[in-house]
Design a protein around this motif. Structure first.
Motif, mmCIF file in Angstrom:
data_model
loop_
_atom_site.group_PDB
_atom_site.id
_atom_site.type_symbol
_atom_site.label_atom_id
_atom_site.label_comp_id
_atom_site.label_asym_id
_atom_site.label_seq_id
_atom_site.Cartn_x
_atom_site.Cartn_y
_atom_site.Cartn_z
ATOM 1 N N LEU A 114 8.705 -10.435 -11.310
ATOM 2 C CA LEU A 114 9.982 -10.937 -11.805
ATOM 3 C C LEU A 114 9.767 -12.224 -12.584
ATOM 4 O O LEU A 114 9.045 -13.117 -12.130
ATOM 5 C CB LEU A 114 10.944 -11.237 -10.654
ATOM 6 C CG LEU A 114 11.410 -10.092 -9.763
ATOM 7 C CD1 LEU A 114 12.420 -10.623 -8.765
ATOM 8 C CD2 LEU A 114 11.993 -8.957 -10.571
ATOM 9 N N ARG A 115 10.404 -12.285 -13.752
ATOM 10 C CA ARG A 115 10.493 -13.547 -14.492
ATOM 11 C C ARG A 115 11.916 -14.058 -14.306
ATOM 12 O O ARG A 115 12.881 -13.462 -14.780
ATOM 13 C CB ARG A 115 10.193 -13.311 -15.977
ATOM 14 C CG ARG A 115 10.503 -14.526 -16.877
ATOM 15 C CD ARG A 115 9.637 -15.729 -16.534
ATOM 16 N NE ARG A 115 9.677 -16.750 -17.574
ATOM 17 C CZ ARG A 115 10.425 -17.861 -17.524
ATOM 18 N NH1 ARG A 115 11.238 -18.066 -16.481
ATOM 19 N NH2 ARG A 115 10.378 -18.736 -18.494
ATOM 20 N N GLN A 175 4.250 -13.441 -2.496
ATOM 21 C CA GLN A 175 4.546 -13.404 -1.070
ATOM 22 C C GLN A 175 3.733 -12.302 -0.401
ATOM 23 O O GLN A 175 3.763 -11.141 -0.827
ATOM 24 C CB GLN A 175 6.038 -13.165 -0.835
ATOM 25 C CG GLN A 175 6.466 -13.327 0.625
ATOM 26 C CD GLN A 175 7.984 -13.304 0.768
ATOM 27 O OE1 GLN A 175 8.706 -13.205 -0.214
ATOM 28 N NE2 GLN A 175 8.454 -13.396 1.991
ATOM 29 N N VAL A 176 3.002 -12.660 0.633
ATOM 30 C CA VAL A 176 2.217 -11.691 1.399
ATOM 31 C C VAL A 176 3.141 -11.096 2.464
ATOM 32 O O VAL A 176 3.502 -11.760 3.442
ATOM 33 C CB VAL A 176 0.989 -12.352 2.045
ATOM 34 C CG1 VAL A 176 0.208 -11.327 2.857
ATOM 35 C CG2 VAL A 176 0.095 -12.960 0.968
ATOM 36 N N LEU A 177 3.536 -9.848 2.259
ATOM 37 C CA LEU A 177 4.534 -9.198 3.107
ATOM 38 C C LEU A 177 3.900 -8.592 4.353
ATOM 39 O O LEU A 177 2.670 -8.417 4.438
ATOM 40 C CB LEU A 177 5.256 -8.116 2.306
ATOM 41 C CG LEU A 177 5.895 -8.565 0.985
ATOM 42 C CD1 LEU A 177 6.468 -7.369 0.243
ATOM 43 C CD2 LEU A 177 6.955 -9.620 1.237
ATOM 44 N N LEU A 178 4.743 -8.228 5.315
ATOM 45 C CA LEU A 178 4.240 -7.599 6.533
ATOM 46 C C LEU A 178 3.424 -6.355 6.218
ATOM 47 O O LEU A 178 2.426 -6.068 6.874
ATOM 48 C CB LEU A 178 5.405 -7.225 7.454
ATOM 49 C CG LEU A 178 6.192 -8.353 8.115
ATOM 50 C CD1 LEU A 178 7.275 -7.782 9.013
ATOM 51 C CD2 LEU A 178 5.279 -9.278 8.910
ATOM 52 N N LEU A 217 8.113 -17.287 -11.758
ATOM 53 C CA LEU A 217 7.451 -15.992 -11.828
ATOM 54 C C LEU A 217 7.025 -15.590 -10.427
ATOM 55 O O LEU A 217 6.443 -16.395 -9.697
ATOM 56 C CB LEU A 217 6.223 -16.115 -12.738
ATOM 57 C CG LEU A 217 5.632 -14.878 -13.372
ATOM 58 C CD1 LEU A 217 6.644 -14.195 -14.293
ATOM 59 C CD2 LEU A 217 4.379 -15.251 -14.164
ATOM 60 N N SER A 218 7.311 -14.336 -10.053
ATOM 61 C CA SER A 218 7.055 -13.934 -8.674
ATOM 62 C C SER A 218 6.667 -12.462 -8.590
ATOM 63 O O SER A 218 7.269 -11.610 -9.256
ATOM 64 C CB SER A 218 8.306 -14.183 -7.822
ATOM 65 O OG SER A 218 8.093 -13.805 -6.484
ATOM 66 N N VAL A 219 5.667 -12.157 -7.770
ATOM 67 C CA VAL A 219 5.329 -10.775 -7.433
ATOM 68 C C VAL A 219 6.199 -10.361 -6.247
ATOM 69 O O VAL A 219 6.161 -10.996 -5.193
ATOM 70 C CB VAL A 219 3.838 -10.637 -7.057
ATOM 71 C CG1 VAL A 219 3.520 -9.205 -6.625
ATOM 72 C CG2 VAL A 219 2.965 -11.042 -8.220
ATOM 73 N N VAL A 220 6.981 -9.295 -6.417
ATOM 74 C CA VAL A 220 7.883 -8.880 -5.348
ATOM 75 C C VAL A 220 7.486 -7.543 -4.738
ATOM 76 O O VAL A 220 8.042 -7.143 -3.710
ATOM 77 C CB VAL A 220 9.344 -8.827 -5.834
ATOM 78 C CG1 VAL A 220 9.828 -10.221 -6.186
ATOM 79 C CG2 VAL A 220 9.509 -7.881 -7.015
ATOM 80 N N SER A 221 6.552 -6.824 -5.352
ATOM 81 C CA SER A 221 5.987 -5.637 -4.711
ATOM 82 C C SER A 221 4.561 -5.452 -5.203
ATOM 83 O O SER A 221 4.229 -5.790 -6.350
ATOM 84 C CB SER A 221 6.821 -4.388 -5.009
ATOM 85 O OG SER A 221 6.669 -3.962 -6.350
ATOM 86 N N PHE A 222 3.724 -4.908 -4.318
ATOM 87 C CA PHE A 222 2.310 -4.733 -4.643
ATOM 88 C C PHE A 222 1.756 -3.611 -3.780
ATOM 89 O O PHE A 222 1.641 -3.752 -2.566
ATOM 90 C CB PHE A 222 1.549 -6.038 -4.397
ATOM 91 C CG PHE A 222 0.073 -5.969 -4.688
ATOM 92 C CD1 PHE A 222 -0.385 -5.667 -5.959
ATOM 93 C CD2 PHE A 222 -0.852 -6.231 -3.685
ATOM 94 C CE1 PHE A 222 -1.752 -5.615 -6.226
ATOM 95 C CE2 PHE A 222 -2.217 -6.192 -3.946
ATOM 96 C CZ PHE A 222 -2.666 -5.881 -5.222
ATOM 97 N N THR A 223 1.462 -2.482 -4.403
ATOM 98 C CA THR A 223 0.959 -1.306 -3.678
ATOM 99 C C THR A 223 -0.252 -0.740 -4.426
ATOM 100 O O THR A 223 -0.155 0.288 -5.107
ATOM 101 C CB THR A 223 2.051 -0.234 -3.547
ATOM 102 O OG1 THR A 223 2.579 0.064 -4.868
ATOM 103 C CG2 THR A 223 3.186 -0.719 -2.657
ATOM 104 N N PRO A 224 -1.390 -1.396 -4.304
ATOM 105 C CA PRO A 224 -2.570 -0.969 -5.073
ATOM 106 C C PRO A 224 -3.103 0.383 -4.605
ATOM 107 O O PRO A 224 -3.105 0.687 -3.405
ATOM 108 C CB PRO A 224 -3.578 -2.080 -4.806
ATOM 109 C CG PRO A 224 -3.183 -2.635 -3.470
ATOM 110 C CD PRO A 224 -1.681 -2.551 -3.435
#
Length: 274
Positions: free
Chosen positions: A33-34, A76-79, A43-50
């Motif tokens: 997100l910008r 953010q490092v999510l659960l 600026l933020s990473v809101v999902s990450f599924t490599p």
């Protein structure tokens, strides 16, 4: 009744915060997100599924993020984040800028009974321009950033004017001595009350204002069918209040700041916890 860890984890994973006017960049493995310039972070990473090797996937996100020309990326490092993500971020210069934790409360038997505030607090939903502007003013005082343009405040007020009576949620503003003192939002999604943006003006802290805003949001949530309250709270500030109110901590979700260019990460604190 205690909430199952799996249920809280699933509800937390389904929650991706994004304001209506953010620029969204996404592919199969990530969403960035910008945020508009008036937010307290950019600026933020809101999902990450490599799907492949973790390090290469992190580098791909950073490469894309650098195209924005900004100094810092929040992540953010999510659960449910991949194991080892925090170490990968730290290895690339990331540092923890905000200690958030996932907390949840069972609302199946109603809202918990909270101690009344020490201050004489009145509450209003931000369904008109004046109250919505008060909400934004308190958020700036507590979180940083600056006031949105009037047209954005008008849009937010109009949205809440429809959503609050319909049971979708909205934002509560607390007043003490006629002045806006605190605020907090709630959204009801699939029976889960997502609590966001809980903040109290520094001059009004320690008098139960946060607790009054929390109580209003939980009561609203139960009235409109929520059976779980979920919040990503600041471990040092709202966390202790939430635990006293009957919430249980289910794990940390720290926010890392990663430098995108020489000069290091920004000192601005991103994120708007509940």
């Amino acid at each position: 009744m205690s909430l199952p860890v799996s249920a809280v984890a699933a509800a937390s994973a389904a929650w991706v915060w994004a304001p209506d006017n953010a620029e969204v960049v996404e592919d199969d493995e990530y969403t960035i997100l910008r945020l508009p310039d008036y937010y307290d972070f950019d600026l933020s990473v809101v999902s990450f599924t490599p799907a492949g090797p973790l390090g290469a996937a992190v580098d791909a996100v950073l490469e894309r993020a650098r195209t924005f020309g900004l100094p810092t990326l929040d992540w953010q490092v999510l659960l449910g984040s991949p194991a080892g993500l925090a170490a990968e971020l730290a290895a690339r210069g990331g540092r923890v800028k905000l200690d958030l934790e996932v907390l949840a409360a069972d609302l199946g038997r109603g809202a918990p009974r909270l101690r009344p505030p020490a201050a004489d607090v009145s509450l209003r939903w931000a369904t008109d321009f004046a109250t919505a502007r008060d909400r934004a003013t308190v958020e700036v005082t507590g979180f940083g950033g600056r006031l949105p343009p009037d047209e954005r405040i008008e849009i937010a007020a109009a949205r809440d004017a429809k959503a609050v009576p319909a049971g979708g949620g909205g934002t509560v503003v607390a007043y003490v001595d006629g002045e806006a003192a605190g605020t907090g939002g709630v959204a009801i999604v699939d029976g889960v009350a997502r609590l966001t943006g809980g903040v109290v003006a520094p001059s009004r802290q320690g008098r139960g204002v946060y607790r009054a805003v929390l109580d209003a949001r939980l009561s609203y949530a139960v009235t409109h069918g929520a059976t779980m309250a979920l919040v990503k709270g600041n471990a040092a500030t709202s966390g202790p209040i939430l635990r006293k109110a009957g919430f249980t901590t289910f794990g940390p979700e720290p926010v890392y700041a990663l430098p995108l260019r020489q000069g290091g990460p920004s000192s601005r604190i991103g994120g708007r916890p509940g």
